[in-house]
Scaffold this active site. Sequence first.
Site, PDB file in Angstrom:
ATOM      1  CG  HIS A 138     -12.966  -4.353   5.857  1.00  0.00           C
ATOM      2  ND1 HIS A 138     -12.893  -3.020   5.521  1.00  0.00           N
ATOM      3  CD2 HIS A 138     -12.555  -4.430   7.143  1.00  0.00           C
ATOM      4  CE1 HIS A 138     -12.453  -2.332   6.566  1.00  0.00           C
ATOM      5  NE2 HIS A 138     -12.242  -3.160   7.563  1.00  0.00           N
TER       6      HIS A 138
ATOM      7  CD  GLU B 259      -4.321   6.482   4.015  1.00  0.00           C
ATOM      8  OE1 GLU B 259      -5.564   6.465   4.147  1.00  0.00           O
ATOM      9  OE2 GLU B 259      -3.714   5.863   3.137  1.00  0.00           O
TER      10      GLU B 259
ATOM     11  CE  LYS C  71      -2.913  -2.966  -0.233  1.00  0.00           C
ATOM     12  NZ  LYS C  71      -3.284  -3.331  -1.601  1.00  0.00           N
TER      13      LYS C  71
ATOM     14  NE  ARG D  70     -10.453  -9.149  -6.361  1.00  0.00           N
ATOM     15  CZ  ARG D  70     -10.155  -8.307  -5.380  1.00  0.00           C
ATOM     16  NH1 ARG D  70      -8.896  -8.060  -5.065  1.00  0.00           N
ATOM     17  NH2 ARG D  70     -11.110  -7.689  -4.694  1.00  0.00           N
TER      18      ARG D  70
HETATM   19  C1  MV4 Z   1      -9.742   4.556   5.040  1.00  0.00           C
HETATM   20  C2  MV4 Z   1     -10.978   4.922   5.623  1.00  0.00           C
HETATM   21  C3  MV4 Z   1     -11.105   6.208   6.082  1.00  0.00           C
HETATM   22  N1  MV4 Z   1     -10.068   7.074   6.007  1.00  0.00           N
HETATM   23  N2  MV4 Z   1      -8.758   5.456   4.969  1.00  0.00           N
HETATM   24  C4  MV4 Z   1     -10.667  -0.108   4.609  1.00  0.00           C
HETATM   25  C5  MV4 Z   1      -9.849  -1.180   3.983  1.00  0.00           C
HETATM   26  C6  MV4 Z   1      -8.791  -0.520   3.189  1.00  0.00           C
HETATM   27  N3  MV4 Z   1      -8.924  -0.912   1.835  1.00  0.00           N
HETATM   28  C7  MV4 Z   1      -8.977   0.945   3.375  1.00  0.00           C
HETATM   29  N4  MV4 Z   1     -10.115   1.140   4.220  1.00  0.00           N
HETATM   30  C8  MV4 Z   1     -10.468   2.368   4.666  1.00  0.00           C
HETATM   31  N5  MV4 Z   1      -9.522   3.324   4.571  1.00  0.00           N
HETATM   32  C9  MV4 Z   1      -8.921   6.669   5.453  1.00  0.00           C
HETATM   33  N6  MV4 Z   1      -7.907   7.520   5.399  1.00  0.00           N
HETATM   34  C10 MV4 Z   1     -11.976   3.957   5.693  1.00  0.00           C
HETATM   35  C11 MV4 Z   1     -11.718   2.670   5.217  1.00  0.00           C
HETATM   36  C12 MV4 Z   1     -12.815   1.751   5.336  1.00  0.00           C
HETATM   37  C13 MV4 Z   1     -13.449   1.222   4.212  1.00  0.00           C
HETATM   38  C14 MV4 Z   1     -13.050   1.531   2.926  1.00  0.00           C
HETATM   39  C15 MV4 Z   1     -13.681   0.989   1.829  1.00  0.00           C
HETATM   40  C16 MV4 Z   1     -14.765   0.138   2.020  1.00  0.00           C
HETATM   41  C17 MV4 Z   1     -15.173  -0.184   3.271  1.00  0.00           C
HETATM   42  C18 MV4 Z   1     -14.533   0.365   4.383  1.00  0.00           C
HETATM   43  C19 MV4 Z   1     -14.974   0.035   5.649  1.00  0.00           C
HETATM   44  C20 MV4 Z   1     -14.346   0.543   6.743  1.00  0.00           C
HETATM   45  C21 MV4 Z   1     -13.271   1.407   6.586  1.00  0.00           C
END
Ligand code: MV4
Length: 518
Positions: A235, A200, A116, A292
């Site tokens: 998720h 972040e 990441k 993918r």
């Molecule tokens: C975040 C966020 C809020 N702020 N980053 C969740 C898994 C990873 N792919 C990144 N994720 C998140 N990153 C910042 N700076 C909230 C999430 C997140 C989330 C993102 C996409 C889909 C579902 C989610 C569920 C909880 C938190």
Amino acid sequence: MFSKVLVANRGEIALRVIRACQELGIKTVAVYSAADARAPHVREADEAVLVGPPPSSQSYLVGEHLIEVALRTGVQAIHPGYGFLSERAWFARAVREAGLVFIGPPAEAIDAMGSKTSARQLVMAAGVPVVPGTTDSVRDADEAIAIAQSFGFPVLLKAAAGGGGKGMRIVRAASDLADALASAKREAQNAFGDDAVYIEKYIEGPRHVEIQVLADMHGNVLHLGERECSVQRRHQKMIEEAPSVAVSPELRARMGATAVAAARAAGYVNAGTCEFLLDTNGQYYFLEMNTRIQVEHPVTELVMGLDLVQWQIRVAAGEALPFAQKDFTPRGWAMECRITSEDPSNGFLPSTGRIEYLHLPTGPGVRWDGGIEAGSDIGLHYDPMLAKLIVHAPTRALAIARMRRALRELTIDGIETSRGFHLRVMDHPEFQQGAIHIQWLEQNLPALTAPVSDPSAIRLAAVAAALVAHTERQAGHVASGAHAAAMGEASLPSATVRGEPTGPTWREVARREALRSS
Ligand code: MV4
């Protein structure tokens, strides 16, 4: 074009790939574990090879063995589907080194997007907006506090090797940072064997919007618009749609151009997806790229009018994309419900057993991408997603009405499923208004998963259950097995044609009423 392809997956996506191959005139080789000997993907493929015992670590994940099977059966290419080996750069590399084609991106692109922090650095250099934060991992709590104070609390600690939310911690005050950092590092070390964590700014209440990308080997990189995937729990996405109520044509063009820039920066070829957070002010931030085909690809297929899996195969064989960006404007609205073997009223506990009866929805605008049939045994070895119910309609309101209608037509007997939960989402006023964000489902779980409390519904379910019990007991009292089955399956008296029973049986009607009222 390839004449034969190995499908390195199971369940609905294996069938989906086999269907794409059949339409392209390509022969298929399925692989299967001992648990899947009678699975539909094994029957539908031209050949099938047993690759090991039920645990995927000894079957679907043994890449070297799958490559050996590919060479032995004389295929030219391997389609990995999603999950399993689909995002393992070493597997893509090993397939290439065996002289075969990996139907997916180059190993280098998988590597580039895998970490990441390095993905953030790569796309930032290409001008892609990312969430404010560090690109390098933090050394200690003091450094973390200084950084957090520079852009303000709340902040989110993330594992550099992460994805899927593992090793993530929301921190709302400086005094909590040291403990959160220590536990995030511990979780990251356990999950990924790498304790690197970065920081972040935490974005509150955003949507999860992702852009589908399709690229060929000739420098054409196109985007196919967005999917809205905010309805998720821990998720795991439950419902996806295209387009998104929050994305205007102008925003689609900007996010699309951003996704294309990210894909170009990674040297991307084949189908891929850039995930974004879209905040309440309409600002968007790149999160990660999924290298993918994704579970939710059908909603894009329906609104854009193309077969993404067939194009994955075509571009992997070297074909040039015959499209221009202006060819892609979403038409109508598509929605997908992931039908899982989980019990929503019991914390989404995985449910196991045999599918005794299956009735699939049909009719205008309905698509079923499934990997199950009546008689399928559902165990705990694999993902609980059984199938995807996908609808397409002219507008979002009509898509919701169509999904509701299709969910009511669906009957799955023998195991608990997410069907009733999906019906409640369709009936929820906030969902109907499109007022959803990534915490919406978890904040509304009680209303969406509570057991039925409507007394008339309970009475109806009780009557239906009694009717099922009655017909089964009747059937059991008959000596001959064949006669017993006939009694149990007796049609409604009204449903006869020239004396021949037809239409639904008592048992079907009763079971359906019991399901409908729940
Ligand atoms: C975040 C966020 C809020 N702020 N980053 C969740 C898994 C990873 N792919 C990144 N994720 C998140 N990153 C910042 N700076 C909230 C999430 C997140 C989330 C993102 C996409 C889909 C579902 C989610 C569920 C909880 C938190």
